[in-house]
Design a protein around this motif. Structure first.
Motif, PDB file in Angstrom:
ATOM      1  N   GLY A  56      -8.193   5.956  -0.794  1.00  0.00           N
ATOM      2  CA  GLY A  56      -8.816   7.243  -1.081  1.00  0.00           C
ATOM      3  C   GLY A  56      -9.199   7.717  -2.407  1.00  0.00           C
ATOM      4  N   ASP A  57      -9.860   8.504  -2.638  1.00  0.00           N
ATOM      5  CA  ASP A  57     -10.309   8.926  -4.029  1.00  0.00           C
ATOM      6  C   ASP A  57     -11.449   7.995  -4.468  1.00  0.00           C
ATOM      7  OD1 ASP A  57      -9.200  11.347  -4.125  1.00  0.00           O
ATOM      8  OD2 ASP A  57      -7.771  10.981  -5.564  1.00  0.00           O
ATOM      9  N   PHE A  58     -12.691   8.315  -4.237  1.00  0.00           N
ATOM     10  CA  PHE A  58     -13.728   7.290  -4.780  1.00  0.00           C
ATOM     11  C   PHE A  58     -15.016   8.192  -4.885  1.00  0.00           C
ATOM     12  CE2 PHE A  58     -15.197   6.871  -0.387  1.00  0.00           C
ATOM     13  CZ  PHE A  58     -14.144   6.629   0.242  1.00  0.00           C
ATOM     14  N   GLY A  63      -2.204   6.142  -2.108  1.00  0.00           N
ATOM     15  CA  GLY A  63      -3.127   6.319  -3.302  1.00  0.00           C
ATOM     16  C   GLY A  63      -2.690   7.717  -3.541  1.00  0.00           C
ATOM     17  N   HIS A  64      -3.333   8.283  -4.599  1.00  0.00           N
ATOM     18  CA  HIS A  64      -3.059   9.355  -5.232  1.00  0.00           C
ATOM     19  C   HIS A  64      -2.396   9.317  -6.425  1.00  0.00           C
ATOM     20  CE1 HIS A  64      -3.659  13.696  -5.671  1.00  0.00           C
ATOM     21  NE2 HIS A  64      -2.395  13.854  -5.638  1.00  0.00           N
ATOM     22  N   ASP A  65      -1.322   8.662  -6.628  1.00  0.00           N
ATOM     23  CA  ASP A  65      -0.629   8.172  -7.894  1.00  0.00           C
ATOM     24  C   ASP A  65      -1.616   7.091  -8.526  1.00  0.00           C
ATOM     25  OD1 ASP A  65       1.811   9.731  -7.983  1.00  0.00           O
ATOM     26  OD2 ASP A  65       1.924   8.909  -5.963  1.00  0.00           O
ATOM     27  N   ASN A  78      -7.035   1.668  -4.482  1.00  0.00           N
ATOM     28  CA  ASN A  78      -6.867   3.239  -4.435  1.00  0.00           C
ATOM     29  C   ASN A  78      -7.336   3.947  -5.739  1.00  0.00           C
ATOM     30  OD1 ASN A  78      -4.230   2.116  -4.628  1.00  0.00           O
ATOM     31  ND2 ASN A  78      -4.158   3.626  -5.927  1.00  0.00           N
ATOM     32  N   ASP A  79      -8.004   5.134  -5.625  1.00  0.00           N
ATOM     33  CA  ASP A  79      -8.097   5.982  -6.803  1.00  0.00           C
ATOM     34  C   ASP A  79      -9.017   5.173  -7.776  1.00  0.00           C
ATOM     35  OD1 ASP A  79      -6.120   8.451  -6.716  1.00  0.00           O
ATOM     36  OD2 ASP A  79      -5.378   6.664  -5.707  1.00  0.00           O
ATOM     37  N   VAL A  80     -10.363   4.889  -7.354  1.00  0.00           N
ATOM     38  CA  VAL A  80     -11.429   4.176  -8.151  1.00  0.00           C
ATOM     39  C   VAL A  80     -12.775   5.045  -8.252  1.00  0.00           C
ATOM     40  CG1 VAL A  80     -12.795   2.040  -8.263  1.00  0.00           C
ATOM     41  CG2 VAL A  80     -10.698   1.924  -6.814  1.00  0.00           C
TER      42      VAL A  80
HETATM   43 ZN   LIG Z   1      -5.948  11.871  -5.160  1.00  0.00          ZN
END
Ligand SMILES: [Zn+2]
Length: 508
Positions: free
Chosen positions: A78-80, A245-247, A40-42
């Motif tokens: 999420g977050d990529f 994700g997100h954290d 997550n968050d990559v």
């Molecule tokens: Zn996020």
């Protein structure tokens, strides 16, 4: 744990994952073991910390290692697509990279399923759709919809609607199968007029009710803050695992009989969830291991070739822009900690340095406030600092505004930013003004702020969008905000916070 959902209906969106061969003579024993890998968050396709941790070429290797053992599915929570230094570069005359490098890396690393993170919507509507089309992995989105000509529609992937839930049927060598239903939800922090966010918990409950008769297990993919995850988990105890994700820090949080897990950002670690399911007893066991993505993991050669090509592309574009990624800005005499938990968790040297850069660029202001969420390096800096490091620290860039705030509003912003927002991107670093956490007071030149007076404040332009956590009142039109000054001259340090930061570092 008892079986949660069971039935005989098959959804049209079933995807098959499994061993290539079924061993001749073996019969379905009703027991199956599968792996769900979680990142997550990559934001970086390359390893960080001088190559010591992370890197999508290592993630690719781990995926292959697990898939050789048992049916395996690699999920990204999420977050990529944004932000990253590479993403800001021009790809050709018309387009910027905007996450293309990450989609290509995820394709080659064998990512199977993703949900949107809030940062996917930093880029334009057209760019998001382009990135979706370039992806060879699946998407699931339960609560985010595309608004087209005033109508809410699912986003599409290669001509098909992105589904609110996805069922993966995984099967082992003796033919036992397991049907896992995934839903995917995203916090509504990135409001765009081309997006509609449905309620996360209500929409997740709704799709779980629809798929319950078609699956053996439901897993949630969630991109939201941990307290929101915990509330969802409390209300959805029938979901044994929330892949979150997100954290940006690894965590494993039990909530009743369920669990929320998050890996470290930038694939510094990866969660490996092994699900053991027995059809007869309907028992499910989940073992979750946090796996370091370290130098002990070799690069996958195909992924490495792709990533090196992107690194070379980056170096060539920086040269065209007159930026020498290798050009020295300064040499640190002490390590500068840019890890997310440090810069968002309280006062930090790097946060203070960024706030000081605002004061340097806008010396006629009274004080400066800086949202530390725009620091994206999530890494330790030491020794020689290059221009590339500055881009890594602040990949968004952005102007520095001079804004007049009432003393009352300034105090509210600082208290929210320095207390309520601890741990979030809206945590504020301060310069020439102090927040005292012991007494929860704000002082300017040794005295409390005068609520009836106006103060001239330097801040990044993002803080005046109203999008920052708890700081939605920082928006043009608020009667306690006046005289917002924005420069146009590219030579002015206020034109880009990165120029101001480089200058402050060079003067030290
Ligand atoms: Zn996020």
């Amino acid at each position: 744990m008892k079986l949660l959902f069971r039935g005989t209906l098959y959804s049209l969106c079933i995807l098959l994952v499994g061993c290539k061969t079924t061993k001749i003579g073996q019969k379905d024993d009703g027991r199956i073991e599968v792996s769900i890998l979680q990142i997550n968050d990559v934001y970086e396709i390359s390893p960080l910390e001088n190559g010591r941790v992370g890197g999508m070429a290592r993630v690719a290797t781990i995926k292959k290692q697990y898939a050789a053992q048992r049916p395996t599915c690699l999920v990204h929570a999420g977050d990529f697509l944004s932000p990253s230094v590479l993403g800001t570069l021009k790809y050709n005359d018309k387009e910027r990279v905007k996450g293309r490098q990450m989609v290509e890396s995820m394709n080659v690393a064998g990512v199977d399923l993703v949900t949107f993170g809030n940062h996917e919507f930093d880029i334009s509507e057209k760019e998001v759709q382009q990135r979706i089309e370039e992806s060879s992995f699946g998407w699931v989105s339960t609560n985010v919809f595309h608004v087209v000509e005033g109508k809410r529609k699912p986003f599409t992937h290669k001509g098909l609607d992105i589904r609110p839930y996805v069922i993966k049927q995984m099967h082992d060598a003796d033919g036992t199968s397991l049907r896992i239903g995934f839903f995917g939800v995203t916090l509504p922090s990135n409001a765009q007029n081309w997006l509609y966010y449905d309620d996360l918990i209500e929409s997740a409950k709704r799709v779980c009710a629809i798929m319950k008769d078609s699956v053996d297990v439901v897993i949630g993919i969630t991109h939201q803050e941990i307290d929101e995850d915990e509330e969802m988990a409390r209300q959805m105890q029938f979901v044994p695992l929330f892949i979150g994700g997100h954290d940006h820090n690894a965590m494993s949080v039990p909530v009743g009989q369920t669990r929320i897990t998050k890996a470290d950002a930038n694939a510094k670690t990866l969660y490996a969830h092994t699900l053991k399911y027995h059809h007869k007893s309907k028992k499910l066991e989940i073992i979750s291991d946090l796996i370091p993505v370290s130098q002990a993991v070799p690069f996958d050669s195909a992924a490495d070739v792709l990533i090196q090509r992107w690194e070379q592309f980056g170096n060539e574009r920086f040269a065209e822009m007159g930026i020498n990624p290798k050009e020295r800005v300064t040499e640190l005499t002490f390590p500068l900690d840019g890890l997310e938990q440090t810069v968002r968790g309280g006062p930090s040297a790097l946060g203070s340095l960024c706030a000081e850069a605002l004061s340097f660029a806008a010396p006629k202001t009274d004080f400066s406030i800086f949202n530390t969420g725009s620091i994206r390096i999530d890494d330790q800096l030491s020794g020689v600092i290059t221009q590339y490091d500055i881009l890594r620290i602040l990949p968004f860039g952005g102007k520095i505004l001079e804004v007049e705030l009432s003393g009352r509003l300034a105090e509210l912003a600082i208290k929210t930013g320095a207390k309520t927002n601890i741990g979030k991107g809206g945590y504020l670093a301060l310069d020439r003004i102090s927040y005292h956490s012991d007494t929860e007071t704000v002082t300017f030149q040794g005295k409390p702020l005068d609520h009836s007076k106006y103060y001239r404040v330097a801040m990044p332009e993002y803080l005046m969008t109203g999008k920052e956590s708890g700081l939605g009142f920082l928006l043009k039109g608020n009667v306690e905000i006046r005289d917002v000054v924005e420069v146009a001259n590219p030579e002015d340090f206020r034109s880009d916070v990165r120029k101001a930061l480089i200058s402050v570092l060079q003067r030290r």
